[in-house]
Enzyme design. Structure first.
Site, PDB file in Angstrom:
ATOM      1  N   ASN A 168      20.919 -17.759  38.135  1.00  0.00           N
ATOM      2  CA  ASN A 168      20.334 -17.689  39.471  1.00  0.00           C
ATOM      3  C   ASN A 168      18.826 -17.871  39.441  1.00  0.00           C
ATOM      4  OD1 ASN A 168      22.767 -16.743  41.148  1.00  0.00           O
ATOM      5  ND2 ASN A 168      22.716 -15.206  39.526  1.00  0.00           N
ATOM      6  N   ASP A 215      23.681  -8.589  48.582  1.00  0.00           N
ATOM      7  CA  ASP A 215      23.227  -7.957  49.821  1.00  0.00           C
ATOM      8  C   ASP A 215      23.513  -6.453  49.851  1.00  0.00           C
ATOM      9  OD1 ASP A 215      22.360  -7.348  52.318  1.00  0.00           O
ATOM     10  OD2 ASP A 215      23.770  -8.631  53.392  1.00  0.00           O
ATOM     11  N   ASP A 259      43.832 -14.892  44.961  1.00  0.00           N
ATOM     12  CA  ASP A 259      45.070 -14.305  44.451  1.00  0.00           C
ATOM     13  C   ASP A 259      44.805 -12.970  43.762  1.00  0.00           C
ATOM     14  OD1 ASP A 259      47.801 -14.152  43.810  1.00  0.00           O
ATOM     15  OD2 ASP A 259      47.448 -15.074  41.856  1.00  0.00           O
TER      16      ASP A 259
END
Length: 262
Positions: free
Chosen positions: A29, A83, A155
């Site tokens: 990131n 967040d 899933d």
């Protein structure tokens, strides 16, 4: 100076900035935080923008979209995002939150950007784990996936939901990228009998859409108005916003008619 937000591969927005306040890079990131006259601080995380002055919009919408359609919200799982303001909103309920994020370097770099960073991290009902395998085995009332999940992740996560649990995921904006939203609805529809797209009404600075999915719980039929009215210290979310979030223009109703399951 300017920064550019890519809305779609063919649409971009530019924002005037005054200075760069932070530049942090990890293996997966990149986080940059800028000072802006019009929007306060702006965080750019991997080309996605977060506006400090408007953080409450998404966090209130997603938290209370789940919280106000469930009688009880005891166990919540948040994956694939940073967040912490979302967790702050969820603590308005009597809930425990498992927050899965492997990139501690980037998460900790939001310390001055998220207003309730310390309050959330220090809450005794908040657990930060680097991966799902680090958590105790349990079933959740609400799972929030802050990146669009592939079918394998769907899933796996749906197996962690209670029978009446709610799964909310980020998707592409239905107006800007309707084909991507169709595909996301189809993927979730293979696992859930209820799959409905929504957006954040009046949020003009976002390219995000969302999907509400569940085995039993419906986002409109099971909405509990007294829970909404009991919420304190919210600036964006109310019953009108909740209902408007699911409204689609006629052309998109036609586009998604075979994909929406309600």
């Amino acid at each position: 100076m300017w920064i550019t937000q890519e809305i779609t591969p063919y649409l971009r927005k530019e924002y005037t900035i005054e200075a760069k306040l932070l530049d942090v890079r990890s293996e997966h990131n990149i986080l940059e935080i800028f000072k802006s006259k019009d929007f306060g601080e702006i965080a750019m995380l991997n080309c996605q923008l977060l506006f400090k002055n408007f953080l409450h919009i998404e966090s209130e919408l997603l938290a209370h979209m789940g919280g106000c359609t469930k009688k009880e919200l005891k166990e919540v799982l948040i994956v694939d995002g940073f967040d912490l303001e979302l967790a702050h909103q969820l603590f308005k309920y009597d809930t425990r939150i498992d927050f899965v994020q492997a990139d501690e370097k980037i998460l900790d770099s939001f310390i001055s950007f998220f207003p309730h960073f310390h309050e959330v991290k220090n809450n005794k009902n908040f657990t930060h784990a680097k991966q799902l395998l680090d958590l105790d085995i349990k079933k959740y009332d609400l799972i929030l996936c802050l990146q669009e999940p592939d079918i394998h992740k769907i899933d796996g996560l749906k197996r962690m939901l209670k029978e009446d649990g709610v799964f909310i995921s980020v998707a592409k904006h239905p107006l800007l990228e309707h084909v991507s939203m169709q595909n996301a609805l189809k993927n979730l529809g293979d696992f859930f009998p209820i799959t409905i797209p929504f957006v954040a009404p009046l949020r003009i600075l976002s390219n995000k859409g969302y999907i509400y999915a569940s085995f039993k719980t419906h986002p409109l039929k099971d909405l509990m108005t007294p829970k909404i009215e009991a919420l304190k210290s919210v600036r964006y979310y109310n019953e009108d916003i909740h209902r408007a979030a699911f409204a689609l223009p006629k052309n998109l109703q036609e586009v998604f008619k075979d994909n929406i399951k309600s």
